[in-house]
Design an enzyme around this catalytic site. Structure first.
Site, PDB file in Angstrom:
ATOM      1  N   LYS A   1       0.830  -1.216   0.000  1.00 12.58           N
ATOM      2  CA  LYS A   1       0.000   0.000   0.000  1.00 12.58           C
ATOM      3  C   LYS A   1       0.859   1.259   0.000  1.00 12.58           C
ATOM      4  O   LYS A   1       2.041   1.232   0.322  1.00 12.58           O
ATOM      5  CB  LYS A   1      -0.976  -0.041   1.174  1.00 12.58           C
ATOM      6  CG  LYS A   1      -2.066  -1.070   0.854  1.00 12.58           C
ATOM      7  CD  LYS A   1      -3.224  -1.075   1.786  1.00 12.58           C
ATOM      8  CE  LYS A   1      -4.238  -2.087   1.236  1.00 12.58           C
ATOM      9  NZ  LYS A   1      -5.250  -2.451   2.187  1.00 12.58           N
TER      10      LYS A   1
ATOM     11  N   ARG B   1      -3.363 -10.218   4.839  1.00  6.55           N
ATOM     12  CA  ARG B   1      -3.638 -10.289   3.396  1.00  6.55           C
ATOM     13  C   ARG B   1      -2.434  -9.739   2.646  1.00  6.55           C
ATOM     14  O   ARG B   1      -2.109  -8.563   2.794  1.00  6.55           O
ATOM     15  CB  ARG B   1      -4.902  -9.472   3.094  1.00  6.55           C
ATOM     16  CG  ARG B   1      -5.334  -9.478   1.644  1.00  6.55           C
ATOM     17  CD  ARG B   1      -6.576  -8.598   1.475  1.00  6.55           C
ATOM     18  NE  ARG B   1      -7.045  -8.602   0.100  1.00  6.55           N
ATOM     19  CZ  ARG B   1      -6.531  -7.855  -0.865  1.00  6.55           C
ATOM     20  NH1 ARG B   1      -5.521  -7.042  -0.617  1.00  6.55           N
ATOM     21  NH2 ARG B   1      -7.034  -7.918  -2.093  1.00  6.55           N
TER      22      ARG B   1
HETATM   23  N1  PMM Z   1      -7.153  -4.138   0.413  1.00 10.60           N
HETATM   24  C1  PMM Z   1      -7.386  -4.196  -0.908  1.00 10.60           C
HETATM   25  C2  PMM Z   1      -8.399  -5.028  -1.429  1.00 10.60           C
HETATM   26  N2  PMM Z   1      -9.141  -5.806  -0.603  1.00 10.60           N
HETATM   27  N3  PMM Z   1      -9.654  -6.540   1.553  1.00 10.60           N
HETATM   28  C3  PMM Z   1      -9.458  -6.495   2.885  1.00 10.60           C
HETATM   29  N4  PMM Z   1     -10.221  -7.237   3.709  1.00 10.60           N
HETATM   30  N5  PMM Z   1      -8.499  -5.693   3.432  1.00 10.60           N
HETATM   31  C4  PMM Z   1      -7.704  -4.895   2.672  1.00 10.60           C
HETATM   32  O1  PMM Z   1      -6.855  -4.176   3.237  1.00 10.60           O
HETATM   33  C5  PMM Z   1      -7.903  -4.913   1.253  1.00 10.60           C
HETATM   34  C6  PMM Z   1      -8.910  -5.765   0.733  1.00 10.60           C
HETATM   35  C7  PMM Z   1      -6.604  -3.336  -1.848  1.00 10.60           C
HETATM   36  O2  PMM Z   1      -5.400  -3.900  -2.214  1.00 10.60           O
HETATM   37  P1  PMM Z   1      -5.060  -4.593  -3.646  1.00 10.60           P
HETATM   38  O3  PMM Z   1      -5.706  -3.783  -4.718  1.00 10.60           O
HETATM   39  O4  PMM Z   1      -3.600  -4.569  -3.697  1.00 10.60           O
HETATM   40  O5  PMM Z   1      -5.614  -5.970  -3.611  1.00 10.60           O
END
Ligand code: PMM
Length: 278
Positions: free
Chosen positions: A217, A256
């Protein structure tokens, strides 16, 4: 379906499989479904406990994709990875996509809006009987950073999540199927993300499993950048692994991440140190 159990000595690792052309961190690399399936299989081999499959980018500024396109991206990948034996989470804000994905083998629903984006989500998840990941959210990605306004970010995220949990339970989702997530990067400034990471113990008060996503992030782009340009997203895995140490020490249920080996190593170090304590 019950919530996957956290091993006693380490958090669960949720590997990210984004089937999107524009996700900020690995966007475009897995848009082709078969590449996404291969990537998911590799993440499992590297030690992921769960796979989070998403067809809609939520990067700051992103516009929504339509439902048909989201289904077209997500369903074949969910189907194949679930058939291969993976525990699959579907990352969606749409109840229709959640229902179809569960029908095709998904075992969890991860809704970054915590049920706020689609009023049918909670009743649908309640009737599906699957675990639900409730993330802290203040609005869709196209303008979410305008909502990054807090006088005390930890207590406001806590109370907004607590309220969400009570509404969801009232709508029929069993409390023992809920996981909460402070939503780093979603309507949060870099400073808000650091403050939340510094005070994760505050979320113990919710008495629910906690999952956190820091992976690649924007706030981690500061690390190693000095006064220069932020470090690009694919180069943020070392900083991500460092946050995984903190998350493991905080005792979270799940982490995650995009890069599984570095986070597995990080949390196994924490487990070894904890086991060595007298
Ligand atoms: N961050 C992203 C997408 N989905 N879901 C949860 N539960 N927590 C998060 O912090 C989260 C998520 C965005 O990140 P990406 O686009 O790199 O997948």
């Amino acid at each position: 379906m019950s919530l996957p159990q956290r091993p006693v000595d380490r958090p669960l690792v949720m590997g990210v499989v984004n089937v999107t052309p524009d996700s900020f961190s690995d966007g475009g690399r897995h848009l082709d479904g078969s590449a996404a399936v291969r990537h998911g299989v590799a993440l499992i081999e590297q030690g992921a406990d769960l796979l989070d499959i998403g067809g809609e980018s939520t990067r700051p500024g992103a516009r929504r994709v339509d439902e048909d396109e989201e289904l077209r991206r997500v369903l074949p990948v969910v189907t194949e990875l679930a058939a291969a034996g993976a525990t699959v989470s579907v990352d969606t804000m749409r109840s229709s996509v959640a229902a179809r994905a569960v029908d095709h083998g998904a075992a969890l629903v991860n809704d970054v809006s915590g049920g706020l984006a689609d009023s049918a989500m909670a009743p649908v998840v309640a009737s599906l009987g699957v675990p639900f990941l409730v993330m802290h959210w203040r609005g869709h990605s196209h303008d979410m950073q305008t909502r990054a306004v807090y006088s005390d970010v930890v207590s406001e995220v806590y109370s907004e999540l607590a309220e969400r949990v009570e509404v969801l339970v009232g709508q029929g989702i069993s409390r023992d199927r809920l996981v909460v997530d402070p939503g780093l990067g979603f309507a949060k400034s870099h400073e808000h993300n650091w403050t939340l990471l510094a005070d994760l113990a505050a979320f113990d008060g919710l008495a629910l499993p906690v999952l956190v996503g820091t992976s690649r992030k924007g706030f981690l782009g500061q690390i190693g950048a000095g006064d220069g340009e932020p470090v690009p997203a694919p180069e943020r895995d070392l900083a991500t692994a460092a946050t995984s140490v903190l998350l493991a020490q905080a005792g979270v249920w799940g982490i995650r991440v995009h890069d599984v080996p570095s986070t597995r190593a990080a949390i196994e170090v924490v487990a070894a140190v904890q086991a060595a304590r007298p």
